[in-house]
Design a protein around this motif. Structure first.
Motif, mmCIF file in Angstrom:
data_model
loop_
_atom_site.group_PDB
_atom_site.id
_atom_site.type_symbol
_atom_site.label_atom_id
_atom_site.label_comp_id
_atom_site.label_asym_id
_atom_site.label_seq_id
_atom_site.Cartn_x
_atom_site.Cartn_y
_atom_site.Cartn_z
ATOM 1 N N LEU A 217 0.833 -1.222 0.000
ATOM 2 C CA LEU A 217 0.000 0.000 0.000
ATOM 3 C C LEU A 217 0.863 1.266 0.000
ATOM 4 C CD1 LEU A 217 -2.736 -1.035 2.611
ATOM 5 C CD2 LEU A 217 -2.963 -0.970 0.136
ATOM 6 N N GLY A 218 2.187 1.083 0.124
ATOM 7 C CA GLY A 218 3.092 2.230 0.288
ATOM 8 C C GLY A 218 2.963 3.309 -0.773
ATOM 9 N N LEU A 219 3.014 2.903 -2.036
ATOM 10 C CA LEU A 219 2.981 3.921 -3.095
ATOM 11 C C LEU A 219 1.565 4.458 -3.332
ATOM 12 C CD1 LEU A 219 5.557 2.611 -5.729
ATOM 13 C CD2 LEU A 219 5.844 4.407 -4.026
ATOM 14 N N ALA A 220 0.538 3.640 -2.997
ATOM 15 C CA ALA A 220 -0.839 4.152 -3.084
ATOM 16 C C ALA A 220 -0.992 5.295 -2.069
ATOM 17 C CB ALA A 220 -1.843 3.043 -2.804
ATOM 18 N N ILE A 221 -0.387 5.121 -0.899
ATOM 19 C CA ILE A 221 -0.437 6.167 0.134
ATOM 20 C C ILE A 221 0.324 7.410 -0.336
ATOM 21 C CG2 ILE A 221 0.405 6.733 2.469
ATOM 22 C CD1 ILE A 221 -0.365 3.883 3.313
ATOM 23 N N VAL A 222 1.496 7.189 -0.943
ATOM 24 C CA VAL A 222 2.297 8.324 -1.460
ATOM 25 C C VAL A 222 1.471 9.131 -2.469
ATOM 26 C CG1 VAL A 222 4.265 8.857 -2.979
ATOM 27 C CG2 VAL A 222 4.563 7.297 -1.032
ATOM 28 N N LYS A 223 0.795 8.415 -3.373
ATOM 29 C CA LYS A 223 -0.017 9.092 -4.398
ATOM 30 C C LYS A 223 -1.129 9.927 -3.746
ATOM 31 C CE LYS A 223 -3.311 7.110 -6.837
ATOM 32 N NZ LYS A 223 -3.939 6.052 -7.640
ATOM 33 N N HIS A 224 -1.785 9.342 -2.722
ATOM 34 C CA HIS A 224 -2.870 10.055 -2.053
ATOM 35 C C HIS A 224 -2.365 11.280 -1.290
ATOM 36 C CE1 HIS A 224 -5.661 6.872 -3.048
ATOM 37 N NE2 HIS A 224 -6.609 7.670 -2.624
ATOM 38 N N ILE A 225 -1.158 11.175 -0.731
ATOM 39 C CA ILE A 225 -0.604 12.338 -0.013
ATOM 40 C C ILE A 225 -0.332 13.457 -1.021
ATOM 41 C CG2 ILE A 225 1.392 13.190 1.311
ATOM 42 C CD1 ILE A 225 1.496 10.370 2.626
ATOM 43 N N ALA A 226 0.253 13.095 -2.182
ATOM 44 C CA ALA A 226 0.515 14.116 -3.210
ATOM 45 C C ALA A 226 -0.793 14.786 -3.643
ATOM 46 C CB ALA A 226 1.221 13.484 -4.397
ATOM 47 N N LEU A 227 -1.857 13.975 -3.817
ATOM 48 C CA LEU A 227 -3.157 14.521 -4.227
ATOM 49 C C LEU A 227 -3.708 15.472 -3.177
ATOM 50 C CD1 LEU A 227 -4.998 11.390 -5.704
ATOM 51 C CD2 LEU A 227 -4.324 13.469 -6.929
ATOM 52 N N LYS A 228 -3.534 15.090 -1.891
ATOM 53 C CA LYS A 228 -4.059 15.907 -0.796
ATOM 54 C C LYS A 228 -3.466 17.315 -0.810
ATOM 55 C CE LYS A 228 -4.340 15.833 4.263
ATOM 56 N NZ LYS A 228 -4.104 15.023 5.469
ATOM 57 N N TYR A 229 -2.188 17.407 -1.231
ATOM 58 C CA TYR A 229 -1.517 18.714 -1.266
ATOM 59 C C TYR A 229 -1.469 19.269 -2.693
ATOM 60 C CZ TYR A 229 -0.393 17.653 3.539
ATOM 61 O OH TYR A 229 -0.507 17.361 4.885
ATOM 62 N N ASN A 230 -2.455 18.878 -3.511
ATOM 63 C CA ASN A 230 -2.571 19.336 -4.899
ATOM 64 C C ASN A 230 -1.275 19.189 -5.679
ATOM 65 O OD1 ASN A 230 -5.282 20.181 -4.486
ATOM 66 N ND2 ASN A 230 -4.474 21.984 -3.410
ATOM 67 N N GLY A 231 -0.572 18.142 -5.405
ATOM 68 C CA GLY A 231 0.737 17.958 -6.025
ATOM 69 C C GLY A 231 0.764 16.879 -7.076
ATOM 70 N N SER A 232 1.945 16.333 -7.311
ATOM 71 C CA SER A 232 2.088 15.314 -8.351
ATOM 72 C C SER A 232 3.178 14.315 -7.972
ATOM 73 C CB SER A 232 2.448 15.985 -9.673
ATOM 74 O OG SER A 232 3.705 16.613 -9.530
ATOM 75 N N VAL A 233 3.154 13.191 -8.667
ATOM 76 C CA VAL A 233 4.160 12.149 -8.456
ATOM 77 C C VAL A 233 4.774 11.843 -9.815
ATOM 78 C CG1 VAL A 233 4.558 9.755 -7.758
ATOM 79 C CG2 VAL A 233 2.791 11.081 -6.628
ATOM 80 N N GLU A 234 6.104 11.827 -9.870
ATOM 81 C CA GLU A 234 6.762 11.504 -11.129
ATOM 82 C C GLU A 234 7.716 10.341 -10.893
ATOM 83 O OE1 GLU A 234 8.329 15.109 -13.080
ATOM 84 O OE2 GLU A 234 9.934 13.745 -13.717
ATOM 85 N N LEU A 235 7.647 9.354 -11.765
ATOM 86 C CA LEU A 235 8.517 8.192 -11.598
ATOM 87 C C LEU A 235 9.362 8.033 -12.849
ATOM 88 C CD1 LEU A 235 7.205 4.648 -10.580
ATOM 89 C CD2 LEU A 235 8.850 4.938 -12.352
ATOM 90 N N SER A 236 10.672 7.906 -12.687
ATOM 91 C CA SER A 236 11.475 7.511 -13.846
ATOM 92 C C SER A 236 12.354 6.362 -13.393
ATOM 93 C CB SER A 236 12.268 8.692 -14.405
ATOM 94 O OG SER A 236 13.296 9.013 -13.535
#
Ligand code: ADP
Length: 252
Positions: A217-236
């Protein structure tokens, strides 16, 4: 479907209502299906450690464990309860993140929070002789400190977990204009292109058989935290070379 026998204007109005209703119902159904999938997956994940705990406990209860093996069996029971606790904690965190009414923010020194998280993970990094290189300046940000701690922990822990020993992990925290930018770059096993979107799904793991894996669930949580702060997640990521995760959070 009901056919309305009314004038043109009225018909359109009613047709529109009907369509809206269909849209709502299908969205609702998709949500319900997602919830059902989540609960069935979560129950399954909880059941494996529970079955193991019961197995060890029953062997002890029936006197089938030799005295010299009691400590090992107890250790297994503790380990399985830790797996269950981590899972329940992550499920609660996801549910908290989905309930965005609960936004309680205060001004936090987020570089200090990062240092605390790194201190807590240093024994794990040391056990694999992985060097954590940190580059951060004093920064304050209006947030829930639990969110930032979890964001840091999940990404740094993954960088260590999915790296071979003796590698480096670079951690950067900075502010650029209205964004807090946090990135973690490892020299680990990398993620194949076909899985790069999927790793943010709940319970998705590239290697299902990995025993040292976390809750999924780790990265699902990371994505939700980014959404909460109107942010984004970028993976390369490049297979066998490494992965870089960059999270942006908006300063309100
Ligand atoms: P887990 O608890 O399994 O680590 P996560 O949601 O944190 O769950 O990550 C999902 C999956 O993404 C992991 O199981 C792993 O396959 C992959 N993954 C995450 N981070 C990395 C990384 N830094 N390098 C390689 N693979 C990663």
């Amino acid at each position: 479907v009901r056919i309305f026998n009314v004038d043109a204007q009225g018909f359109n109005r009613k047709e529109a209502t009907v369509l809206t209703l269909f849209k709502d119902v299908s969205q609702e159904r998709a949500m319900e299906q997602m919830k059902r999938d989540f609960f069935s997956h979560a129950s399954h994940e909880l059941k494996s450690p529970l079955t193991a705990i019961r197995g060890y406990a029953e062997l002890i209860e029936h006197g089938l464990v030799k005295p010299e093996e009691i400590i090992e069996s107890s250790h297994q029971i503790v380990k399985q309860t830790e797996t269950m606790s981590a899972l329940v904690e992550d499920m609660l965190m996801l549910s908290r993140l989905e309930n965005l009414k609960e936004k309680v923010y205060s001004k936090q020194d987020i570089d200090k929070l990062l240092k605390e998280v790194i201190d807590n993970l240093s024994a794990f990094a040391k056990s694999k002789n992985i060097k954590l290189n940190v580059n951060s300046k004093p920064l304050s940000f209006m947030c829930d400190p639990l969110d930032l701690q979890k964001l840091y922990k999940n990404l740094i822990e993954n960088a260590i977990k999915y790296s071979e020993p003796n590698k480096n992990v670079n951690i950067d925290l900075e502010q650029k204009d209205d964004d807090i930018i946090f990135s973690v770059k490892d020299q680990g096993i990398g993620i194949e292109p076909e899985y790069q979107q999927r790793v943010f799904e709940r319970f998705f793991r590239v290697d299902k058989g990995r025993l040292d894996g976390g809750t999924g669930l780790g990265l699902a949580i990371v994505k939700h935290i980014a959404l909460k702060y109107n942010g984004s997640v970028e993976l390369s990521s490049t297979l066998s070379k490494g992965t870089k995760m960059t999270i942006k959070l908006k300063i309100e």
